[in-house]
Design a protein around this motif. Structure first.
Motif, PDB file in Angstrom:
ATOM      1  N   GLU A   1     -72.673  23.222  56.160  1.00 55.27           N
ATOM      2  CA  GLU A   1     -73.268  22.683  54.935  1.00 55.27           C
ATOM      3  C   GLU A   1     -72.289  21.820  54.143  1.00 55.27           C
ATOM      4  OE1 GLU A   1     -74.705  26.214  53.006  1.00 55.27           O
ATOM      5  OE2 GLU A   1     -76.559  26.257  54.209  1.00 55.27           O
ATOM      6  N   SER A   2     -71.000  22.118  54.258  1.00 54.61           N
ATOM      7  CA  SER A   2     -69.997  21.330  53.536  1.00 54.61           C
ATOM      8  C   SER A   2     -69.535  20.110  54.330  1.00 54.61           C
ATOM      9  CB  SER A   2     -68.797  22.212  53.165  1.00 54.61           C
ATOM     10  OG  SER A   2     -68.130  22.660  54.329  1.00 54.61           O
ATOM     11  N   GLY A   3     -70.079  19.924  55.527  1.00 46.07           N
ATOM     12  CA  GLY A   3     -69.784  18.730  56.310  1.00 46.07           C
ATOM     13  C   GLY A   3     -68.493  18.764  57.094  1.00 46.07           C
ATOM     14  N   HIS A   4     -67.980  19.970  57.367  1.00 47.24           N
ATOM     15  CA  HIS A   4     -66.731  20.086  58.116  1.00 47.24           C
ATOM     16  C   HIS A   4     -66.941  20.310  59.614  1.00 47.24           C
ATOM     17  CE1 HIS A   4     -64.537  19.918  54.434  1.00 47.24           C
ATOM     18  NE2 HIS A   4     -64.988  21.071  53.985  1.00 47.24           N
ATOM     19  N   ILE A   5     -68.092  20.856  59.976  1.00 51.05           N
ATOM     20  CA  ILE A   5     -68.389  21.104  61.388  1.00 51.05           C
ATOM     21  C   ILE A   5     -69.830  20.727  61.680  1.00 51.05           C
ATOM     22  CG2 ILE A   5     -66.730  23.022  61.584  1.00 51.05           C
ATOM     23  CD1 ILE A   5     -69.286  24.899  61.654  1.00 51.05           C
ATOM     24  N   GLU A   6     -70.117  20.605  62.971  1.00 55.10           N
ATOM     25  CA  GLU A   6     -71.496  20.503  63.406  1.00 55.10           C
ATOM     26  C   GLU A   6     -71.685  21.505  64.533  1.00 55.10           C
ATOM     27  OE1 GLU A   6     -72.339  16.563  64.792  1.00 55.10           O
ATOM     28  OE2 GLU A   6     -70.987  16.715  66.494  1.00 55.10           O
ATOM     29  N   MET A   7     -72.909  21.999  64.632  1.00 50.18           N
ATOM     30  CA  MET A   7     -73.227  22.967  65.683  1.00 50.18           C
ATOM     31  C   MET A   7     -74.360  22.400  66.520  1.00 50.18           C
ATOM     32  SD  MET A   7     -72.917  26.621  63.724  1.00 50.18           S
ATOM     33  CE  MET A   7     -72.900  27.579  65.223  1.00 50.18           C
ATOM     34  N   GLU A   8     -74.146  22.433  67.823  1.00 48.94           N
ATOM     35  CA  GLU A   8     -75.186  21.986  68.741  1.00 48.94           C
ATOM     36  C   GLU A   8     -76.232  23.085  68.887  1.00 48.94           C
ATOM     37  OE1 GLU A   8     -73.369  20.834  72.442  1.00 48.94           O
ATOM     38  OE2 GLU A   8     -72.009  19.436  71.460  1.00 48.94           O
ATOM     39  N   HIS A   9     -77.373  22.735  69.438  1.00 46.21           N
ATOM     40  CA  HIS A   9     -78.455  23.713  69.630  1.00 46.21           C
ATOM     41  C   HIS A   9     -78.042  24.845  70.569  1.00 46.21           C
ATOM     42  CE1 HIS A   9     -81.327  21.551  67.249  1.00 46.21           C
ATOM     43  NE2 HIS A   9     -81.070  20.436  67.915  1.00 46.21           N
ATOM     44  N   ASP A  10     -77.095  24.559  71.474  1.00 46.73           N
ATOM     45  CA  ASP A  10     -76.637  25.599  72.408  1.00 46.73           C
ATOM     46  C   ASP A  10     -75.508  26.444  71.823  1.00 46.73           C
ATOM     47  OD1 ASP A  10     -74.612  23.722  72.500  1.00 46.73           O
ATOM     48  OD2 ASP A  10     -74.811  23.293  74.628  1.00 46.73           O
ATOM     49  N   GLY A  11     -75.169  26.217  70.545  1.00 50.33           N
ATOM     50  CA  GLY A  11     -74.181  27.052  69.863  1.00 50.33           C
ATOM     51  C   GLY A  11     -72.763  26.537  69.874  1.00 50.33           C
ATOM     52  N   PHE A  12     -72.508  25.412  70.534  1.00 47.61           N
ATOM     53  CA  PHE A  12     -71.145  24.883  70.543  1.00 47.61           C
ATOM     54  C   PHE A  12     -70.820  24.234  69.204  1.00 47.61           C
ATOM     55  CE2 PHE A  12     -71.985  25.039  75.142  1.00 47.61           C
ATOM     56  CZ  PHE A  12     -70.913  25.838  75.507  1.00 47.61           C
ATOM     57  N   ILE A  13     -69.588  24.449  68.750  1.00 52.46           N
ATOM     58  CA  ILE A  13     -69.133  24.005  67.433  1.00 52.46           C
ATOM     59  C   ILE A  13     -68.130  22.880  67.606  1.00 52.46           C
ATOM     60  CG2 ILE A  13     -67.900  24.713  65.343  1.00 52.46           C
ATOM     61  CD1 ILE A  13     -68.873  27.621  66.080  1.00 52.46           C
ATOM     62  N   HIS A  14     -68.286  21.843  66.790  1.00 50.63           N
ATOM     63  CA  HIS A  14     -67.378  20.695  66.825  1.00 50.63           C
ATOM     64  C   HIS A  14     -66.899  20.390  65.417  1.00 50.63           C
ATOM     65  CE1 HIS A  14     -68.638  19.825  70.927  1.00 50.63           C
ATOM     66  NE2 HIS A  14     -69.869  20.053  70.512  1.00 50.63           N
ATOM     67  N   LEU A  15     -65.632  20.035  65.305  1.00 51.18           N
ATOM     68  CA  LEU A  15     -65.085  19.622  64.020  1.00 51.18           C
ATOM     69  C   LEU A  15     -65.552  18.208  63.697  1.00 51.18           C
ATOM     70  CD1 LEU A  15     -61.401  20.851  64.460  1.00 51.18           C
ATOM     71  CD2 LEU A  15     -63.093  21.807  62.898  1.00 51.18           C
ATOM     72  N   LEU A  16     -65.988  17.989  62.487  1.00 46.80           N
ATOM     73  CA  LEU A  16     -66.255  16.645  61.987  1.00 46.80           C
ATOM     74  C   LEU A  16     -64.957  16.105  61.403  1.00 46.80           C
ATOM     75  CD1 LEU A  16     -69.749  17.277  60.367  1.00 46.80           C
ATOM     76  CD2 LEU A  16     -69.239  16.072  62.504  1.00 46.80           C
ATOM     77  N   PRO A  17     -64.868  14.818  61.118  1.00 49.43           N
ATOM     78  CA  PRO A  17     -63.590  14.251  60.654  1.00 49.43           C
ATOM     79  C   PRO A  17     -62.932  15.016  59.497  1.00 49.43           C
ATOM     80  CG  PRO A  17     -65.079  12.482  61.200  1.00 49.43           C
ATOM     81  CD  PRO A  17     -65.883  13.769  61.319  1.00 49.43           C
ATOM     82  N   SER A  18     -63.692  15.425  58.499  1.00 46.21           N
ATOM     83  CA  SER A  18     -63.082  16.148  57.367  1.00 46.21           C
ATOM     84  C   SER A  18     -62.548  17.504  57.814  1.00 46.21           C
ATOM     85  CB  SER A  18     -64.075  16.329  56.225  1.00 46.21           C
ATOM     86  OG  SER A  18     -65.156  17.157  56.626  1.00 46.21           O
ATOM     87  N   GLY A  19     -63.283  18.192  58.689  1.00 43.74           N
ATOM     88  CA  GLY A  19     -62.831  19.482  59.201  1.00 43.74           C
ATOM     89  C   GLY A  19     -61.614  19.341  60.087  1.00 43.74           C
ATOM     90  N   ARG A  20     -61.590  18.304  60.912  1.00 44.06           N
ATOM     91  CA  ARG A  20     -60.433  18.063  61.795  1.00 44.06           C
ATOM     92  C   ARG A  20     -59.184  17.768  60.968  1.00 44.06           C
ATOM     93  NH1 ARG A  20     -59.357  17.726  66.745  1.00 44.06           N
ATOM     94  NH2 ARG A  20     -61.539  17.794  67.370  1.00 44.06           N
ATOM     95  N   GLU A  21     -59.345  16.991  59.909  1.00 45.85           N
ATOM     96  CA  GLU A  21     -58.201  16.660  59.050  1.00 45.85           C
ATOM     97  C   GLU A  21     -57.591  17.929  58.436  1.00 45.85           C
ATOM     98  OE1 GLU A  21     -57.313  14.267  54.882  1.00 45.85           O
ATOM     99  OE2 GLU A  21     -59.093  13.743  56.037  1.00 45.85           O
ATOM    100  N   ILE A  22     -58.427  18.793  57.923  1.00 48.54           N
ATOM    101  CA  ILE A  22     -57.952  20.051  57.336  1.00 48.54           C
ATOM    102  C   ILE A  22     -57.316  20.921  58.408  1.00 48.54           C
ATOM    103  CG2 ILE A  22     -58.679  22.212  56.238  1.00 48.54           C
ATOM    104  CD1 ILE A  22     -60.938  20.449  54.882  1.00 48.54           C
TER     105      ILE A  22
END
Length: 129
Positions: free
Chosen positions: A49-70
Motif C-alpha cells: 500500500e505504501s508503494g515499496h513492493i508489489e506482489m504477483e498473483h502467485d505470491g512472489f514479492i518484488h521490490l519497487l524502486p522506493s523499496g529497493r532504495e531503502i
C-alpha cells in the motif's frame, strides 16, 4: 524517505532473499526473520500500500524502486557495520546481530565516518562485497 525500523527489516530481508534465491514469497521472509506468517502478511500489505513492493498473483514479492532504495541503504549499513565489528575482533554472529541493532539508528554522519574508516584501514569498500 522515512519508514519504520520493522519496514526496513522487511525490505532488507526481501533484498537479501531475492539475491540468494531469485524469488521471494512471504513464507521465505517469515523463515528468514523468524516471524509468523500472519505478521509478515500484514507487513506485506502495508509495504504494498505504501508503494515499496508489489506482489504477483502467485505470491512472489518484488521490490519497487522506493523499496529497493531503502533496502539497499539498510543492507549497506548492515554489511559495513558487520565488517567493522569483525575487524574490531567481534565474532561474525555477534557482529551481524549488533549491526542489525545499530543500522537503523546511526546518523548518516557517523555511518559515513565508519565507512571511510573501513575503506582506509581495511582497504575495502563494504558496498562492493
Amino acid at each position: 524517505m522515512h519508514v519504520y525500523e520493522s519496514a526496513e527489516d522487511y525490505l532488507e530481508a526481501i533484498l537479501v532473499i531475492g539475491n540468494r534465491r531469485g524469488m521471494v514469497r512471504s513464507i521465505d521472509i517469515a523463515n528468514e526473520l523468524n516471524f509468523s506468517k500472519p505478521s509478515v502478511s500484514v507487513a506485506m500489505k502495508k509495504l504494498r500500500e505504501s508503494g515499496h513492493i508489489e506482489m504477483e498473483h502467485d505470491g512472489f514479492i518484488h521490490l519497487l524502486p522506493s523499496g529497493r532504495e531503502i533496502a539497499e541503504h539498510i543492507y549497506e549499513r548492515h554489511r559495513t557495520l558487520t565488517d567493522f565489528f569483525v575487524y574490531l575482533g567481534v565474532s561474525e554472529d555477534v557482529a551481524s546481530a549488533d549491526a542489525c541493532k545499530v543500522e537503523h539508528d546511526l546518523s548518516d554522519e557517523t555511518f559515513d565516518k565508519i565507512k571511510e574508516h573501513v575503506r582506509r584501514t581495511m582497504g575495502m569498500d563494504p558496498a562492493e562485497k
